[in-house]
Design an enzyme around this catalytic site. Structure first.
Site, PDB file in Angstrom:
ATOM      1  N   ARG A  80      63.042   0.167 -78.150  1.00 11.09           N
ATOM      2  CA  ARG A  80      63.433  -0.848 -77.181  1.00 11.09           C
ATOM      3  C   ARG A  80      62.129  -1.243 -76.628  1.00 11.09           C
ATOM      4  O   ARG A  80      61.568  -0.505 -75.687  1.00 11.09           O
ATOM      5  CB  ARG A  80      64.524  -0.402 -76.478  1.00 11.09           C
ATOM      6  CG  ARG A  80      65.051  -1.670 -75.117  1.00 11.09           C
ATOM      7  CD  ARG A  80      66.071  -1.175 -74.308  1.00 11.09           C
ATOM      8  NE  ARG A  80      66.070  -2.486 -73.341  1.00 11.09           N
ATOM      9  CZ  ARG A  80      66.026  -2.119 -71.910  1.00 11.09           C
ATOM     10  NH1 ARG A  80      65.753  -0.841 -71.385  1.00 11.09           N
ATOM     11  NH2 ARG A  80      66.197  -3.049 -71.330  1.00 11.09           N
ATOM     12  N   HIS A 124      62.298  -8.847 -69.264  1.00  5.06           N
ATOM     13  CA  HIS A 124      62.210  -7.594 -68.551  1.00  5.06           C
ATOM     14  C   HIS A 124      61.335  -8.003 -67.434  1.00  5.06           C
ATOM     15  O   HIS A 124      59.938  -7.348 -67.250  1.00  5.06           O
ATOM     16  CB  HIS A 124      61.779  -6.259 -69.397  1.00  5.06           C
ATOM     17  CG  HIS A 124      61.999  -5.126 -68.737  1.00  5.06           C
ATOM     18  ND1 HIS A 124      62.576  -3.995 -69.269  1.00  5.06           N
ATOM     19  CD2 HIS A 124      61.528  -4.291 -67.400  1.00  5.06           C
ATOM     20  CE1 HIS A 124      62.688  -2.931 -68.656  1.00  5.06           C
ATOM     21  NE2 HIS A 124      62.147  -3.000 -67.403  1.00  5.06           N
ATOM     22  N   GLU A 168      68.471  -5.568 -66.079  1.00  3.42           N
ATOM     23  CA  GLU A 168      68.754  -5.192 -64.645  1.00  3.42           C
ATOM     24  C   GLU A 168      68.619  -6.522 -63.989  1.00  3.42           C
ATOM     25  O   GLU A 168      67.597  -6.378 -62.738  1.00  3.42           O
ATOM     26  CB  GLU A 168      67.953  -3.960 -64.074  1.00  3.42           C
ATOM     27  CG  GLU A 168      67.741  -2.779 -64.948  1.00  3.42           C
ATOM     28  CD  GLU A 168      66.984  -1.584 -64.299  1.00  3.42           C
ATOM     29  OE1 GLU A 168      66.087  -1.797 -63.425  1.00  3.42           O
ATOM     30  OE2 GLU A 168      67.076  -0.358 -64.786  1.00  3.42           O
ATOM     31  N   ASN A 294      71.475   1.355 -67.905  1.00  2.94           N
ATOM     32  CA  ASN A 294      70.382   2.186 -67.615  1.00  2.94           C
ATOM     33  C   ASN A 294      70.962   3.192 -66.497  1.00  2.94           C
ATOM     34  O   ASN A 294      71.305   2.646 -65.540  1.00  2.94           O
ATOM     35  CB  ASN A 294      69.272   1.296 -67.069  1.00  2.94           C
ATOM     36  CG  ASN A 294      68.499   0.354 -68.089  1.00  2.94           C
ATOM     37  OD1 ASN A 294      69.113   0.603 -69.198  1.00  2.94           O
ATOM     38  ND2 ASN A 294      67.768  -0.623 -67.567  1.00  2.94           N
ATOM     39  N   TYR A 296      69.764   6.362 -64.038  1.00  2.00           N
ATOM     40  CA  TYR A 296      69.105   7.263 -63.423  1.00  2.00           C
ATOM     41  C   TYR A 296      69.367   8.268 -62.478  1.00  2.00           C
ATOM     42  O   TYR A 296      68.905   9.426 -62.220  1.00  2.00           O
ATOM     43  CB  TYR A 296      67.632   6.330 -62.616  1.00  2.00           C
ATOM     44  CG  TYR A 296      66.680   6.005 -63.805  1.00  2.00           C
ATOM     45  CD1 TYR A 296      65.764   6.422 -64.388  1.00  2.00           C
ATOM     46  CD2 TYR A 296      67.078   4.302 -63.954  1.00  2.00           C
ATOM     47  CE1 TYR A 296      65.077   5.921 -65.426  1.00  2.00           C
ATOM     48  CE2 TYR A 296      66.312   3.742 -65.018  1.00  2.00           C
ATOM     49  CZ  TYR A 296      65.279   4.530 -65.829  1.00  2.00           C
ATOM     50  OH  TYR A 296      64.330   3.868 -66.807  1.00  2.00           O
ATOM     51  N   GLU A 354      68.337   3.201 -70.934  1.00  2.91           N
ATOM     52  CA  GLU A 354      67.108   3.724 -70.389  1.00  2.91           C
ATOM     53  C   GLU A 354      67.772   5.095 -69.494  1.00  2.91           C
ATOM     54  O   GLU A 354      68.746   4.883 -68.935  1.00  2.91           O
ATOM     55  CB  GLU A 354      66.573   2.818 -69.144  1.00  2.91           C
ATOM     56  CG  GLU A 354      65.850   1.718 -69.761  1.00  2.91           C
ATOM     57  CD  GLU A 354      64.999   1.109 -68.533  1.00  2.91           C
ATOM     58  OE1 GLU A 354      64.766   1.551 -67.346  1.00  2.91           O
ATOM     59  OE2 GLU A 354      64.770  -0.204 -68.681  1.00  2.91           O
TER      60      GLU A 354
HETATM   61  C1  FCB Z   1      64.082   0.672 -64.346  1.00  2.00           C
HETATM   62  C2  FCB Z   1      63.327  -0.420 -65.031  1.00  2.00           C
HETATM   63  C3  FCB Z   1      62.044   0.012 -65.919  1.00  2.00           C
HETATM   64  C4  FCB Z   1      61.261   1.275 -65.026  1.00  2.00           C
HETATM   65  C5  FCB Z   1      62.355   2.401 -64.758  1.00  2.00           C
HETATM   66  C6  FCB Z   1      61.807   3.798 -64.173  1.00  2.00           C
HETATM   67  O1  FCB Z   1      64.703   0.367 -63.474  1.00  2.00           O
HETATM   68  O2  FCB Z   1      63.934  -1.113 -65.794  1.00  2.00           O
HETATM   69  O3  FCB Z   1      61.229  -0.874 -66.006  1.00  2.00           O
HETATM   70  O4  FCB Z   1      60.614   0.905 -64.317  1.00  2.00           O
HETATM   71  O5  FCB Z   1      63.285   1.707 -63.916  1.00  2.00           O
END
Ligand code: FCB
Length: 453
Positions: A80, A124, A168, A294, A296, A354
């Site tokens: 990607r 992006h 995002e 995404n 995290y 992500e």
């Molecule tokens: C996300 C972004 C990516 C990167 C990660 C750690 O929010 O999409 O570009 O910075 O965080």
């Protein structure tokens, strides 16, 4: 569930890695490219840690062929990447810059020749500066500008396996126009909902342009989601949790799926909440083929009357592990958010577009390795958590590690390393970390290697 139950990951499941143009390419003005808002931002004193910029980054613009060979050696099935709008349309609209377009053609061709499926994100975060001069995401015309740019790319890159419109949108609006830590660095409550709305309109118009073009591969949007959980059972914290959820998670998906914003947003933004023309939602709710998520971290919400916007602050968990970016490691949150998504929006195919972590990496050792056990553990836990969501019936079709390479972490510069491949930014030497080898085994075994330590 047995974590070795590889049947959870069907043969067509796509295992890949993700990057973004400004974070890795370098040479942002090469071959006739127009500057982006990130080029301007990083060249404004005080905006990034150490004044770091994407001028060189991973020099991927010149090294893409070697990087594709590396991806192949690691066994990646998909990659990607994002397209820099200003390389293709230096003024953001109108004239096409053939040399910029050719870079992405060469990249997509190299990927396909290596047996790696290209997955392209159209936006992006690197808006052409020329469009920012016209108001950028605040200008309603941007929906048409973006759709025109998207149409150029649909025509040029016919071998792309999956298309994502935006990456995002919440971060674009919240970081770029409200808190100002990201380009273009505005701090304006009144701008944020307008920007979000225009992002959604642009997204919808690009999807419609894709259908008009006759595109047959799936197209979707990428959102970052966090399960929001209350810090306590107090009514205040429960209400703060609902606000945080509406602001971050539902602000973008509700309009796309239901054609309306969550009611809570009017309360959250107060006098800054505008009236939007109802016909805009005809564009915004253009049917999608998938949603990219995404993931995290989660958010533990506590009511705080002084917190901007959603009057919720994220509470530190003393027993949790935190990454170098201060993000709580919480793999079960991935199962939760995927289940939440399916329960709220239905049986839409999903990709984890992500997932990854910045940890302190020890120096490369002479034999050429980087031992990153924390990242291996992070990936293992999250892949297991994704498998658990699939066991519960969520239609997850693929997983992309963030990131292939250590890269420019936006305003944090090169201080945070997310790569499964280490990059020496002085020599541009790439060194796969232990996590890259671990991930390669996961892919090669269709997920079965997830239990190996
Ligand atoms: C996300 C972004 C990516 C990167 C990660 C750690 O929010 O999409 O570009 O910075 O965080």
């Amino acid at each position: 569930m047995s974590t070795t139950d590889s049947s959870l990951f069907p043969p067509g499941f796509l295992w890949g890695a993700a990057t973004a143009a400004y974070q890795i390419e370098g040479s942002p003005l090469a071959d006739g490219a127009g500057a982006s808002i990130w080029h301007r931002f990083t060249h404004t004193p005080g905006r990034t840690v150490n004044g770091d910029s994407g001028d060189v980054a991973c020099d991927h613009y010149h090294r893409y062929a070697d990087d594709v060979a590396l991806m192949r050696a690691l066994g990646l099935q998909a990659y990607r990447f994002s397209v820099s709008w200003g390389r293709v349309l230096p003024e953001g609209k109108g004239r096409v810059n053939q040399r910029g377009l050719d870079f992405y053609r060469r990249l997509a061709d190299a990927l396909r020749a290596a047996g790696i499926k290209p997955v392209a994100t159209l936006y992006h975060w690197d808006l052409p500066a020329a469009l920012d001069d016209l108001g950028g995401w605040l200008n309603r015309d941007i929906a048409a500008w973006f759709a025109d740019y998207a149409a150029v790319m649909f025509k040029a890159l016919d071998g792309v396996e999956l298309w994502a419109t935006l990456n995002e949108p919440w971060v674009v609006a919240d970081g770029g126009y409200l808190h100002g830590a990201l380009a273009p660095g505005h701090k304006n409550l009144f701008e944020a909902p307008l920007v979000s709305h225009n992002l959604l309109r642009a997204h919808g118009r690009a999807v419609k342009a894709y259908r008009a073009h006759g595109g047959t591969k799936p197209i979707g949007i990428v959102v970052n989601l966090e399960p929001k959980v209350p810090a306590s059972t107090s009514d205040d914290d429960l209400a703060a949790t609902a606000r945080a959820d509406a602001y971050m998670n539902r602000q973008y998906l509700d309009p796309i799926f239901f054609g309306e914003y969550p009611d809570a947003l009017a309360g959250i933004f107060g006098e800054a909440w505008p009236q939007f023309p109802s016909s805009d939602f005809d564009d915004i709710r253009a049917p999608l083929d998938f949603v990219g998520i995404n993931y995290y971290k989660r958010g533990v919400a506590k009511h705080d009357p002084n917190a901007q916007i959603d009057r919720a602050v994220n509470v530190h968990q003393p027993r949790s592990i935190y990454t170098e970016t201060g993000w709580e490691v919480c793999a079960p949150g991935l199962t939760d958010i995927l289940s939440w998504f399916r329960d709220r929006y239905g049986a839409m195919p999903v990709y984890i577009t992500e997932n990854g972590a910045a940890f302190y990496d020890p120096p490369t050792v002479p034999e050429g390795g980087v031992d990153d056990p924390l990242r291996v553990d992070y990936l293992r836990q999250h892949i297991v958590a994704m498998g658990e969501a699939m066991r519960r019936g969520v239609d997850v079709r693929g997983y992309f590690v963030w990131s292939l390479l250590d890269n420019l972490e936006w305003s944090l510069g090169y201080t945070k390393r997310f790569g499964i491949v280490h990059v020496d930014f002085h020599t541009q030497q790439r060194t796969p970390k232990r996590s890259a080898r671990f991930y390669g085994e996961v892919i090669a075994t269709g997920g079965a290697a997830i239990d190996q330590r």
